[in-house]
Design a protein around this motif. Structure first.
Motif, PDB file in Angstrom:
ATOM      1  N   TRP A   1      89.844  50.170  41.144  1.00  0.00           N
ATOM      2  CA  TRP A   1      91.177  50.433  40.601  1.00  0.00           C
ATOM      3  C   TRP A   1      91.624  51.874  40.807  1.00  0.00           C
ATOM      4  O   TRP A   1      92.751  52.216  40.508  1.00  0.00           O
ATOM      5  CB  TRP A   1      91.247  50.054  39.122  1.00  0.00           C
ATOM      6  CG  TRP A   1      90.147  50.615  38.290  1.00  0.00           C
ATOM      7  CD1 TRP A   1      90.091  51.853  37.766  1.00  0.00           C
ATOM      8  CD2 TRP A   1      88.956  49.945  37.891  1.00  0.00           C
ATOM      9  NE1 TRP A   1      88.944  52.013  37.066  1.00  0.00           N
ATOM     10  CE2 TRP A   1      88.212  50.857  37.118  1.00  0.00           C
ATOM     11  CE3 TRP A   1      88.438  48.665  38.109  1.00  0.00           C
ATOM     12  CZ2 TRP A   1      86.980  50.535  36.563  1.00  0.00           C
ATOM     13  CZ3 TRP A   1      87.216  48.355  37.552  1.00  0.00           C
ATOM     14  CH2 TRP A   1      86.497  49.280  36.787  1.00  0.00           C
ATOM     15  N   TYR A   2      90.738  52.713  41.288  1.00  0.00           N
ATOM     16  CA  TYR A   2      91.163  54.069  41.640  1.00  0.00           C
ATOM     17  C   TYR A   2      91.695  54.124  43.068  1.00  0.00           C
ATOM     18  O   TYR A   2      92.237  55.146  43.480  1.00  0.00           O
ATOM     19  CB  TYR A   2      89.994  55.045  41.559  1.00  0.00           C
ATOM     20  CG  TYR A   2      89.489  55.316  40.171  1.00  0.00           C
ATOM     21  CD1 TYR A   2      90.334  55.235  39.074  1.00  0.00           C
ATOM     22  CD2 TYR A   2      88.173  55.683  39.956  1.00  0.00           C
ATOM     23  CE1 TYR A   2      89.869  55.492  37.812  1.00  0.00           C
ATOM     24  CE2 TYR A   2      87.703  55.942  38.689  1.00  0.00           C
ATOM     25  CZ  TYR A   2      88.552  55.849  37.621  1.00  0.00           C
ATOM     26  OH  TYR A   2      88.090  56.116  36.370  1.00  0.00           O
ATOM     27  N   LEU A   3      91.486  53.058  43.829  1.00  0.00           N
ATOM     28  CA  LEU A   3      91.813  53.112  45.254  1.00  0.00           C
ATOM     29  C   LEU A   3      93.297  52.884  45.472  1.00  0.00           C
ATOM     30  O   LEU A   3      93.907  52.038  44.831  1.00  0.00           O
ATOM     31  CB  LEU A   3      91.034  52.041  46.006  1.00  0.00           C
ATOM     32  CG  LEU A   3      89.520  52.225  46.064  1.00  0.00           C
ATOM     33  CD1 LEU A   3      88.885  50.993  46.674  1.00  0.00           C
ATOM     34  CD2 LEU A   3      89.180  53.451  46.876  1.00  0.00           C
ATOM     35  N   SER A   4      93.824  53.641  46.388  1.00  0.00           N
ATOM     36  CA  SER A   4      95.151  53.328  46.890  1.00  0.00           C
ATOM     37  C   SER A   4      94.949  52.638  48.239  1.00  0.00           C
ATOM     38  O   SER A   4      93.925  52.821  48.876  1.00  0.00           O
ATOM     39  CB  SER A   4      95.961  54.598  47.100  1.00  0.00           C
ATOM     40  OG  SER A   4      95.934  55.386  45.954  1.00  0.00           O
TER      41      SER A   4
ATOM     42  N   GLN B   1      82.273  45.137  42.344  1.00  0.00           N
ATOM     43  CA  GLN B   1      83.341  44.237  42.761  1.00  0.00           C
ATOM     44  C   GLN B   1      84.415  44.105  41.679  1.00  0.00           C
ATOM     45  O   GLN B   1      85.516  43.672  41.970  1.00  0.00           O
ATOM     46  CB  GLN B   1      82.733  42.859  43.061  1.00  0.00           C
ATOM     47  CG  GLN B   1      83.685  41.856  43.691  1.00  0.00           C
ATOM     48  CD  GLN B   1      83.756  42.006  45.205  1.00  0.00           C
ATOM     49  OE1 GLN B   1      83.092  42.853  45.770  1.00  0.00           O
ATOM     50  NE2 GLN B   1      84.548  41.183  45.854  1.00  0.00           N
ATOM     51  N   SER B   2      84.060  44.491  40.460  1.00  0.00           N
ATOM     52  CA  SER B   2      84.993  44.189  39.377  1.00  0.00           C
ATOM     53  C   SER B   2      86.314  44.855  39.645  1.00  0.00           C
ATOM     54  O   SER B   2      86.394  46.010  40.052  1.00  0.00           O
ATOM     55  CB  SER B   2      84.424  44.601  38.031  1.00  0.00           C
ATOM     56  OG  SER B   2      84.502  45.983  37.864  1.00  0.00           O
ATOM     57  N   GLY B   3      87.350  44.096  39.417  1.00  0.00           N
ATOM     58  CA  GLY B   3      88.682  44.573  39.756  1.00  0.00           C
ATOM     59  C   GLY B   3      89.211  43.852  40.982  1.00  0.00           C
ATOM     60  O   GLY B   3      90.412  43.688  41.141  1.00  0.00           O
ATOM     61  N   GLU B   4      88.316  43.396  41.846  1.00  0.00           N
ATOM     62  CA  GLU B   4      88.743  42.622  43.014  1.00  0.00           C
ATOM     63  C   GLU B   4      87.834  41.413  43.168  1.00  0.00           C
ATOM     64  O   GLU B   4      87.595  40.939  44.273  1.00  0.00           O
ATOM     65  CB  GLU B   4      88.735  43.499  44.277  1.00  0.00           C
ATOM     66  CG  GLU B   4      87.398  44.171  44.526  1.00  0.00           C
ATOM     67  CD  GLU B   4      87.356  44.987  45.807  1.00  0.00           C
ATOM     68  OE1 GLU B   4      88.394  45.140  46.456  1.00  0.00           O
ATOM     69  OE2 GLU B   4      86.252  45.429  46.158  1.00  0.00           O
ATOM     70  N   CYS B   5      87.285  40.957  42.052  1.00  0.00           N
ATOM     71  CA  CYS B   5      86.290  39.891  42.096  1.00  0.00           C
ATOM     72  C   CYS B   5      86.962  38.559  41.779  1.00  0.00           C
ATOM     73  O   CYS B   5      87.660  38.433  40.772  1.00  0.00           O
ATOM     74  CB  CYS B   5      85.197  40.193  41.064  1.00  0.00           C
ATOM     75  SG  CYS B   5      84.019  38.866  40.834  1.00  0.00           S
TER      76      CYS B   5
END
Lengths: 206, 363, 548
Positions: free
Chosen positions: C214-217, C103-107
């Motif tokens: 964080w790699y996701l677009s 979840q880290s990055g959108e947690c």
């Protein structure tokens, strides 16, 4: 604007004559020559070993002493059981400015470990040795302390290190002796599992 | 007649063998000597069967390398002259040795052998002619390469060599005047006399200024440091920029050969050639009265050894000089040649002439 | 209408509105874990503490109805102190290994801790160990240690799906989220609990540990799984193909649209996108041999010009966008064209899932390329009954009445059976198949042209309620693959009927000008949330209506 006038030093008569100066120079070079010649001969007979005859470091046989913070080739550290400490968090892959790290993580059979890298490749041909991967690693899983500096290879592919070579830096020295295949198939895709390590049986998650 | 020819051929063979090997050996000496001067170890690899021999095989490796390298002739270059230039260079450097006596007469039975490939009455003129012809190698190399840098380098080299030849020649006039001959073996023989019964009448004693001028000009003539502007392989583009492989190697070889020529000439003209102090054909006659008889063959051997040792010492000194003195700038080079050496050499001739006229009998 | 002052701004809201909702209207974001606008209020996480004047203690904004004259401070020292204390408490047993957590990055825990956290922790005791990887169902994995017991997922299963698989068991620091004994979280909407989980406790088994967030677009699009047209965000990765086994689509997240799907998405739609990266047609084929676009379009255009219009058939598809259907209708004017094929209705429910598995059947109807739905409930939006349906065209092709038959994406073998399909292939002069993936019809067709998947092209769908929604373009089609609209435009050019339009936007403008139902609509007015066509019964989003 202040101008500082620097006068070219006037040469004395004897300096202008040039010859005495040449002899002065010859004196210096000859002193070095004969001192070093004497020392080399003395070394041949095992004497005066403590006085070096040359500043040369005979590179392949003799390595330059490295600073403790020198960033040499990478290695992956291991846990006590021999498995890599890496948990596949990919922070190093994220922070890498050269994008030379390729990690494919998978679920670890032990839920407390959660993740592990099935594939962990570093392309030394792209690496800029910034050491960010070491800085960012939360598990101290990657270090640049092998002291291995020579990274010669005959192809770009051979500059790529896989997880085996990273875990055991000696595997890659000399280059010709390494017969590991590259790249490794990703287990997630049903390919052959090559990211495992001896000691721990790994089953692909399904 | 046939025997004479054989003897000459053998002599020529010995000289060629010695000189060429010495030139090869020079590359090793140069590497090692510069290394020692600079607190390094120097080339010490290139092992044969595990033996490194202090890196002595590097010279061989170099030759192998040069022979196996691609020989490139630039597009549009004059192929004949491009090919000819390095050969001319080496040839004129080698033939110079013909006139240099490296020992006194050797008597075997009733046959007297001059230890000199060619006995020429005007040997000095011959040597100068040959040294001057060496310019052709340089200018042809620059011209035939069809490369502006090469031709500029060639012109630079030619200008330098012609300028210093004048000082070189005038410096020698003093020596010729003192010994009254241009025959090198005669010059050497007359250096065997003693001044005041103890001081050998070597050129360095009677013509010290000429010696300095000669050495300086000869270094410039052979394009050695500190006058290596025409070559300066790594820094300045010289006349052999378009040469590769063994053709380049021949220019390189010329370089070392000329060093040996100069060392031999300095020995011959100023340091008594094959003379050993106090050694006459029948034995040593020391000024303090000792006398040691010496057989003819031993006497000749001493002479050859004397010549060789003196020559090697000068080779060593030139090398040492090379790694001591930084390179001259071109304008400094020219002003030294024309404003320094030339007038001093002329002055030397005048002074010598005056001294000879007034104290001719004394000397 | 009580007036309330929040952080110095005054707002008038309906009675019963909570402080958190009122703040939202002012654009003030109050941190929340348990509060979710789509669920009932639990008020158990306490992170939304705000300072209310004349009130001695901090109040939870999610469960505090506004009263007239209330003055609220959400950013004061007291409120932030309270949140800091709540975070310290929540993190007491929460593992601090964010780098490993998916979840880290959108947690939210991470985000709020960055804002209000106590960076020098005082908690030195051992954390309570709980189960790490519990499989709750086919799609959801639970990490009990990471759970902060906000109970959003529990309320979701109770209130939205009304299946009630999840519960919170035990008490105190032993309290844990778990599934009722013997149960499986396998309801058709189960993965929504992952979306609403504010921390990394619930993760999708399909995309778990594959790609760091964080790699996701991300790109907004619409689901093509059924005629509902749920709004969603496509999360994909293009530049690190090793992460997802080379697949571009990583996961799908529902996009809030109050008039279509609210916050939710069904599992069928969420996981129905595997075909986009697998088994794709990659090159133009002529009878199985690789060919070029140039050759294919030239051959098709020639065949079309040589044959009589009435002997040309097109089995279009309700998977195509309105723009493409419009182009087909215009270019194949006079030919037998239909977008309706006899398909078995799929599963449906009374929430989001519709039985019609095509996203644009309504669009086809509006363009007169499909007949009315049986038992029409959409208020007269249906097409006319005299539209030939695919079955009829196939029949005509089988009996040799057609020279050219173009099939868009359908598998004739699956629709009409292998025997009929083979007869069609034999009796039609030129059978063209255009589509995205390999199927049995590819073997039969004379020309096979690979076309872009709907994520790879721009366009609009009309959902079952008559709402025009733009599908956008998430990523480019693979090399050698072209969008249907561009193929059709080139064909129009080659067959002597050039169009003015050169891109979906202008095609849609032409469509809006030609069709009354679309009159006045543009890509701008459709926006990201869509717009109802004229005369549709689709709900119009009203700002006055409070979010549930």
């Amino acid at each position: 604007m202040a101008v500082k006038v620097v006068r070219r030093p006037e040469l004395t008569f004897w300096e202008k004559l040039y010859l005495p100066q040449i002899f002065c120079g010859m004196k210096i070079t000859s002193r070095h020559f004969f001192k070093n010649l004497f020392l080399h001969i003395a070394h041949l007979f095992g004497r005066l070993q403590h006085i070096p005859a040359a500043a040369t470091i005979q590179y392949p046989e003799e390595l330059r002493p490295l600073m403790s913070r020198y960033r040499s080739r990478h290695r992956l550290t291991r846990r006590d059981d021999g498995s890599p400490r890496c948990v596949g968090c990919m922070l190093c892959e994220t922070v890498c400015p050269a994008r030379c790290i390729t990690i494919v993580p998978d679920e670890h059979p032990d839920p407390d470990v959660e993740k592990f890298p099935v594939r962990f490749d570093i392309d030394l041909g792209m690496c800029v040795y910034c050491g960010y991967c070491v800085e960012v690693c939360p598990e101290d899983a990657i270090r640049m302390d092998t002291g291995i500096l020579d990274l010669a290879a005959y192809s770009r592919e051979a500059m790529q290190l896989d997880i085996h070579e990273l875990l055991d830096p000696e595997l890659r020295k000399p280059v010709a002796a390494c017969d590991l295949e590259f790249p490794h198939q990703c287990s997630v895709h049903g390919g052959e599992m090559k990211g495992g390590w001896e000691g721990t049986a790994v089953t692909p998650s399904s | 007649m046939m025997v004479d020819l054989m003897i000459k051929l053998v002599l020529a063979g010995i000289v060629l063998f010695a000189v060429l090997n010495l030139a090869g050996f020079h590359t090793w000496v140069e590497r090692k000597q510069s290394a020692l001067i600079q607190d390094r170890i120097g080339a010490n690899r290139a092992p044969i069967l595990g033996f490194r021999a202090l890196g002595m095989f590097h010279g061989m490796a170099d030759v192998l390398k040069m022979f196996t390298k691609e020989d490139i002739v630039p597009k549009g270059a004059d192929r004949t002259l491009h090919m000819l230039a390095p050969f001319l260079s080496v040839f004129f450097a080698l033939v110079t040795f013909a006139a240099i006596p490296f020992g006194d007469r050797l008597v075997i039975g009733d046959r007297v052998i001059e230890l000199q490939v060619a006995k020429i009455d005007a040997a000095l003129l011959y040597i100068f002619a040959m040294l001057s012809l060496g310019v052709y190698g340089v200018i042809l190399a620059g011209f035939a390469s069809r490369n502006n840098y090469a031709i500029l380098g060639g012109l630079r080299a030619t200008a330098q060599m012609i300028s210093y030849e004048i000082a070189l020649g005038i410096a020698i006039i003093g020596v010729i005047m003192v010994y009254g001959t241009m025959d090198l073996s005669e010059i050497v023989r007359s250096q065997g006399q003693l001044i005041g019964g103890w001081l050998p009448r070597w050129g360095i004693v009677v013509q010290p200024v000429a010696f300095v001028i000669f050495v300086t000009a000869a270094l410039a003539e052979t394009k050695r440091l500190p006058f290596d502007l025409p070559e300066g392989e790594s820094e300045i583009i010289g006349y052999f920029v378009e040469y590769s492989g063994m053709k380049f190697g021949m220019f390189f070889l010329t370089d070392f050969l000329e060093t040996i020529v100069v060392a031999s000439l300095v020995t011959t003209l100023f340091f008594g050639g094959w003379q050993v102090p106090y050694l006459t054909p029948d034995g040593f006659h020391f000024p303090w009265g000792w006398e040691i008889p010496v057989a003819n063959w031993l006497y000749v051997l001493f002479g050859v050894a004397s010549f060789s040792i003196k020559g090697l010492i000068f080779c060593f000194l030139f090398m040492q000089l090379r790694w001591t003195v930084p390179r001259f700038r071109y304008d400094q080079l020219m002003s030294l040649g024309w404003k320094g050496l030339f007038p001093v050499a002329v002055l030397n001739v005048i002074v010598t002439a005056i001294v000879l006229v007034f104290f001719g009998e004394a000397s | 209408m009580p007036d309330v002052i929040i952080d110095g701004q005054e707002v008038s809201v309906p009675r019963g509105t909570t402080v958190i909702q009122a703040a939202e209207q002012l654009g003030i974001f109050i941190p929340r874990y348990c509060y979710h606008p789509g669920l009932s209020t639990a008020g158990n996480c306490r992170i939304c503490l705000v300072e209310v004047e004349k009130n001695p203690k901090l109040q939870v904004a999610c469960n505090l109805p506004v009263t007239d004259g209330m003055v609220v401070h959400t950013r004061g020292e007291a409120a932030e102190d309270g949140r800091r204390a709540v975070l310290e408490f929540l993190l007491a047993n929460h593992p601090l290994d964010c780098p490993v957590c998916d979840q880290s990055g959108e947690c939210d825990l991470q985000n709020f801790y960055m804002k209000f956290g106590l960076y020098d922790p005082r908690f030195h005791e051992h954390k309570v160990k709980k189960k790490k990887a519990v499989q709750l169902g086919p799609h959801v994995m639970l990490d009990q240690e990471r759970c902060i017991l906000c109970s959003r997922c529990v309320r979701f299963t109770e209130e939205i799906t009304e299946t009630g698989e999840l519960g919170i068991f035990n008490r105190g620091d032993r309290a844990e989220l778990a599934i009722y004994p013997g149960g499986v979280l396998d309801n058709p909407y189960s993965t929504n609990v992952v979306d609403i989980c504010p921390v990394g406790a619930l993760t999708e088994r399909e995309s778990r540990f594959k790609v760091r967030v964080w790699y996701l677009s991300s790109a907004p699009t619409v689901c093509n799984g059924c005629s509902r047209g749920c709004n969603m965000d496509m999360h994909f990765v293009l530049d690190r193909p090793h992460l997802n086994d080379g697949r571009r689509v990583v996961r799908v997240k529902p996009r809030h649209n109050p008039d279509v799907n609210q916050w939710w998405l069904c599992d069928a739609g969420r996981y129905g996108l595997g075909w986009i990266d697998e088994g794709r047609l990659g090159e133009v084929r002529e009878r199985g041999a690789t060919s070029t676009w140039d050759a294919a379009l030239a051959a098709i255009a020639r065949a079309m010009q040589e044959s009589d219009r009435s002997r040309v058939g097109v089995i279009a598809s309700a998977q195509l966008t309105c723009e493409e259907l419009f182009l087909i209708r215009e270019i194949f004017d006079g030919a037998r064209v239909s977008a309706a094929v006899p398909e078995e209705p799929g599963a449906c429910d009374d929430f989001l899932v519709e039985s019609d598995k095509n996203p644009n059947t309504q669009g086809a109807r509006l363009l007169g390329m499909a007949g009315p739905v049986i038992g029409d409930t959409t208020g007269g939006l249906g097409g006319s009954a005299d539209v030939p349906d695919g079955q009829a065209i196939a029949q005509a092709a089988r009996s040799g009445e057609l020279d050219v038959l173009w099939v868009f994406g359908h598998d004739l073998v699956e629709l009409f059976g292998a025997e009929s399909a083979h007869e069609i292939a034999q009796n039609v002069g030129l059978l063209v198949f255009s589509g995205t993936n390999e199927n049995a019809t590819v073997e039969l067709a004379q020309w096979v042209v690979p076309t872009a998947a709907y994520l790879e092209k721009d366009g609009t769908f009309v959902n079952c309620e008559g709402r025009v929604q733009r599908i956008g373009r998430v990523f480019a089609p693979p090399a050698g693959v072209r969008e249907d609209w561009s193929v059709l435009l080139e064909l129009a050019e080659r067959s002597g009927r050039p169009r003015d339009s050169h891109e979906p936007r202008t095609i849609f403008a032409a469509l809006a000008a030609a069709e009354a139902a679309f009159a006045g609509l543009t890509y701008e007015s459709i926006g990201t949330l869509g717009a109802p066509v004229a005369g549709s019964a689709a709900r119009v989003m009203s700002k006055a209506e409070p979010t549930p």
